[in-house]
Design a protein around this motif. Structure first.
Motif, PDB file in Angstrom:
ATOM      1  N   GLU A 138      -6.421 -13.513   9.831  1.00 46.26           N
ATOM      2  CA  GLU A 138      -5.201 -14.303   9.650  1.00 46.26           C
ATOM      3  C   GLU A 138      -4.014 -13.413   9.277  1.00 46.26           C
ATOM      4  O   GLU A 138      -2.930 -13.545   9.851  1.00 46.26           O
ATOM      5  CB  GLU A 138      -5.433 -15.355   8.557  1.00 46.26           C
ATOM      6  CG  GLU A 138      -4.271 -16.294   8.351  1.00 46.26           C
ATOM      7  CD  GLU A 138      -4.571 -17.325   7.273  1.00 46.26           C
ATOM      8  OE1 GLU A 138      -3.669 -17.576   6.462  1.00 46.26           O
ATOM      9  OE2 GLU A 138      -5.697 -17.861   7.257  1.00 46.26           O
ATOM     10  N   GLU A 139      -4.221 -12.510   8.342  1.00 45.45           N
ATOM     11  CA  GLU A 139      -3.138 -11.654   7.850  1.00 45.45           C
ATOM     12  C   GLU A 139      -2.625 -10.691   8.919  1.00 45.45           C
ATOM     13  O   GLU A 139      -1.418 -10.471   9.046  1.00 45.45           O
ATOM     14  CB  GLU A 139      -3.615 -10.867   6.630  1.00 45.45           C
ATOM     15  CG  GLU A 139      -2.556 -10.036   5.972  1.00 45.45           C
ATOM     16  CD  GLU A 139      -1.489 -10.841   5.263  1.00 45.45           C
ATOM     17  OE1 GLU A 139      -0.342 -10.366   5.211  1.00 45.45           O
ATOM     18  OE2 GLU A 139      -1.801 -11.952   4.779  1.00 45.45           O
ATOM     19  N   PHE A 140      -3.548 -10.094   9.700  1.00 46.55           N
ATOM     20  CA  PHE A 140      -3.157  -9.099  10.693  1.00 46.55           C
ATOM     21  C   PHE A 140      -3.023  -9.676  12.102  1.00 46.55           C
ATOM     22  O   PHE A 140      -2.752  -8.943  13.049  1.00 46.55           O
ATOM     23  CB  PHE A 140      -4.177  -7.944  10.704  1.00 46.55           C
ATOM     24  CG  PHE A 140      -4.110  -7.075   9.486  1.00 46.55           C
ATOM     25  CD1 PHE A 140      -3.181  -6.035   9.398  1.00 46.55           C
ATOM     26  CD2 PHE A 140      -4.966  -7.287   8.412  1.00 46.55           C
ATOM     27  CE1 PHE A 140      -3.118  -5.223   8.285  1.00 46.55           C
ATOM     28  CE2 PHE A 140      -4.910  -6.473   7.286  1.00 46.55           C
ATOM     29  CZ  PHE A 140      -3.986  -5.447   7.218  1.00 46.55           C
ATOM     30  N   GLU A 141      -3.242 -10.978  12.250  1.00 43.22           N
ATOM     31  CA  GLU A 141      -3.143 -11.674  13.529  1.00 43.22           C
ATOM     32  C   GLU A 141      -4.010 -11.015  14.596  1.00 43.22           C
ATOM     33  O   GLU A 141      -3.548 -10.625  15.669  1.00 43.22           O
ATOM     34  CB  GLU A 141      -1.678 -11.744  13.982  1.00 43.22           C
ATOM     35  CG  GLU A 141      -0.810 -12.513  13.022  1.00 43.22           C
ATOM     36  CD  GLU A 141       0.659 -12.496  13.413  1.00 43.22           C
ATOM     37  OE1 GLU A 141       1.031 -11.797  14.381  1.00 43.22           O
ATOM     38  OE2 GLU A 141       1.431 -13.173  12.733  1.00 43.22           O
ATOM     39  N   LYS A 176      -3.196  -2.713   2.314  1.00 41.96           N
ATOM     40  CA  LYS A 176      -3.144  -4.152   2.564  1.00 41.96           C
ATOM     41  C   LYS A 176      -4.548  -4.761   2.499  1.00 41.96           C
ATOM     42  O   LYS A 176      -4.743  -5.846   1.950  1.00 41.96           O
ATOM     43  CB  LYS A 176      -2.504  -4.407   3.925  1.00 41.96           C
ATOM     44  CG  LYS A 176      -1.817  -5.720   4.059  1.00 41.96           C
ATOM     45  CD  LYS A 176      -0.989  -5.747   5.337  1.00 41.96           C
ATOM     46  CE  LYS A 176      -0.235  -7.040   5.462  1.00 41.96           C
ATOM     47  NZ  LYS A 176       0.553  -7.104   6.700  1.00 41.96           N
ATOM     48  N   GLN A 193      -9.801 -13.797   6.388  1.00 39.20           N
ATOM     49  CA  GLN A 193      -8.491 -13.559   5.787  1.00 39.20           C
ATOM     50  C   GLN A 193      -7.789 -12.382   6.480  1.00 39.20           C
ATOM     51  O   GLN A 193      -6.580 -12.429   6.717  1.00 39.20           O
ATOM     52  CB  GLN A 193      -8.627 -13.294   4.292  1.00 39.20           C
ATOM     53  CG  GLN A 193      -7.320 -13.147   3.569  1.00 39.20           C
ATOM     54  CD  GLN A 193      -6.516 -14.444   3.550  1.00 39.20           C
ATOM     55  OE1 GLN A 193      -7.062 -15.535   3.530  1.00 39.20           O
ATOM     56  NE2 GLN A 193      -5.210 -14.303   3.573  1.00 39.20           N
ATOM     57  N   LEU A 194      -8.540 -11.328   6.810  1.00 40.36           N
ATOM     58  CA  LEU A 194      -7.972 -10.178   7.513  1.00 40.36           C
ATOM     59  C   LEU A 194      -7.480 -10.581   8.900  1.00 40.36           C
ATOM     60  O   LEU A 194      -6.409 -10.141   9.343  1.00 40.36           O
ATOM     61  CB  LEU A 194      -8.998  -9.043   7.620  1.00 40.36           C
ATOM     62  CG  LEU A 194      -9.404  -8.371   6.310  1.00 40.36           C
ATOM     63  CD1 LEU A 194     -10.553  -7.401   6.554  1.00 40.36           C
ATOM     64  CD2 LEU A 194      -8.226  -7.654   5.668  1.00 40.36           C
ATOM     65  N   ILE A 211      -6.042  -7.680  -0.077  1.00 37.29           N
ATOM     66  CA  ILE A 211      -6.718  -8.882   0.411  1.00 37.29           C
ATOM     67  C   ILE A 211      -8.110  -8.995  -0.196  1.00 37.29           C
ATOM     68  O   ILE A 211      -8.528 -10.077  -0.640  1.00 37.29           O
ATOM     69  CB  ILE A 211      -6.771  -8.894   1.951  1.00 37.29           C
ATOM     70  CG1 ILE A 211      -5.353  -9.086   2.510  1.00 37.29           C
ATOM     71  CG2 ILE A 211      -7.720  -9.958   2.476  1.00 37.29           C
ATOM     72  CD1 ILE A 211      -5.224  -8.842   3.993  1.00 37.29           C
ATOM     73  N   THR A 215      -2.371   0.171   6.058  1.00 34.17           N
ATOM     74  CA  THR A 215      -3.417  -0.796   6.414  1.00 34.17           C
ATOM     75  C   THR A 215      -4.485  -0.826   5.332  1.00 34.17           C
ATOM     76  O   THR A 215      -4.932  -1.905   4.924  1.00 34.17           O
ATOM     77  CB  THR A 215      -4.047  -0.445   7.776  1.00 34.17           C
ATOM     78  OG1 THR A 215      -3.021  -0.335   8.763  1.00 34.17           O
ATOM     79  CG2 THR A 215      -5.043  -1.500   8.205  1.00 34.17           C
ATOM     80  N   SER A 225      -7.919  -9.976  -3.819  1.00 26.84           N
ATOM     81  CA  SER A 225      -7.549 -11.383  -3.926  1.00 26.84           C
ATOM     82  C   SER A 225      -8.731 -12.289  -3.602  1.00 26.84           C
ATOM     83  O   SER A 225      -9.013 -13.244  -4.335  1.00 26.84           O
ATOM     84  CB  SER A 225      -6.385 -11.679  -2.979  1.00 26.84           C
ATOM     85  OG  SER A 225      -6.115 -13.048  -2.925  1.00 26.84           O
ATOM     86  N   GLN A 226      -9.433 -11.990  -2.510  1.00 24.27           N
ATOM     87  CA  GLN A 226     -10.576 -12.819  -2.101  1.00 24.27           C
ATOM     88  C   GLN A 226     -11.710 -12.803  -3.118  1.00 24.27           C
ATOM     89  O   GLN A 226     -12.377 -13.803  -3.328  1.00 24.27           O
ATOM     90  CB  GLN A 226     -11.119 -12.355  -0.751  1.00 24.27           C
ATOM     91  CG  GLN A 226     -10.392 -12.858   0.452  1.00 24.27           C
ATOM     92  CD  GLN A 226     -10.414 -14.372   0.582  1.00 24.27           C
ATOM     93  OE1 GLN A 226      -9.361 -14.977   0.638  1.00 24.27           O
ATOM     94  NE2 GLN A 226     -11.572 -14.978   0.622  1.00 24.27           N
TER      95      GLN A 226
END
Length: 136
Positions: free
Chosen positions: A103-106, A61, A100-101, A65, A58, A68-69
């Motif tokens: 969205e990525e981790f739902e 990841k 973004q987190l 992110i 985690t 990238s952001q």
């Protein structure tokens, strides 16, 4: 310095002084020994510190992110203890990272929880907690 407290007597002395001298009073004399230290001094309860630790995958990841952001180069060192502000993130950047987190981790992060995130590790811990709650 060692501290010993009795029902009516309290004194402080170094361990060396305790073992190499006797303390006298009108009613008693005390010559401490190593056995005294082991048997008559009450043991302190052991403390266990429980620290929530985020899963390493985690954390990795989240680092990807965040890099990238914030458009960070690959050679910039980022660890779990890195604060977003150290990477140049302002409040808007932090909001975008949280989005973004999510969205990525739902997951869905409420505003109060989002405001407590200061480091990569904080974000990873929150994600793991939310995923654990979602699975239950």
């Amino acid at each position: 310095m060692a501290s010993f407290v009795g029902s009516s007597v309290s004194f402080k002395a170094s361990p060396h002084a305790l073992l190499n001298s006797s303390f006298t009073n009108k009613n008693f004399a005390v010559k401490p020994s190593i056995a005294f230290w082991r048997t008559n001094v009450p043991k302190m309860p052991s403390l266990r510190v429980v620290c929530a630790a985020a899963k390493p995958e985690t954390v990795e990841k989240v680092i990807k992110i965040v890099k990238s952001q914030l458009a960070l180069k690959d050679d910039i060192a980022v660890s779990g203890e890195t604060k977003f502000t150290e990477l140049g993130a302002d409040s808007l950047d932090t909001v975008e990272i949280v989005m973004q987190l999510e969205e990525e981790f739902e997951i869905s992060v409420n505003e109060d929880s989002a405001q407590t995130i200061a480091t990569i590790h904080d974000a990873a811990e929150l994600i793991d907690e939310l995923n654990k709650a979602k699975a239950a």
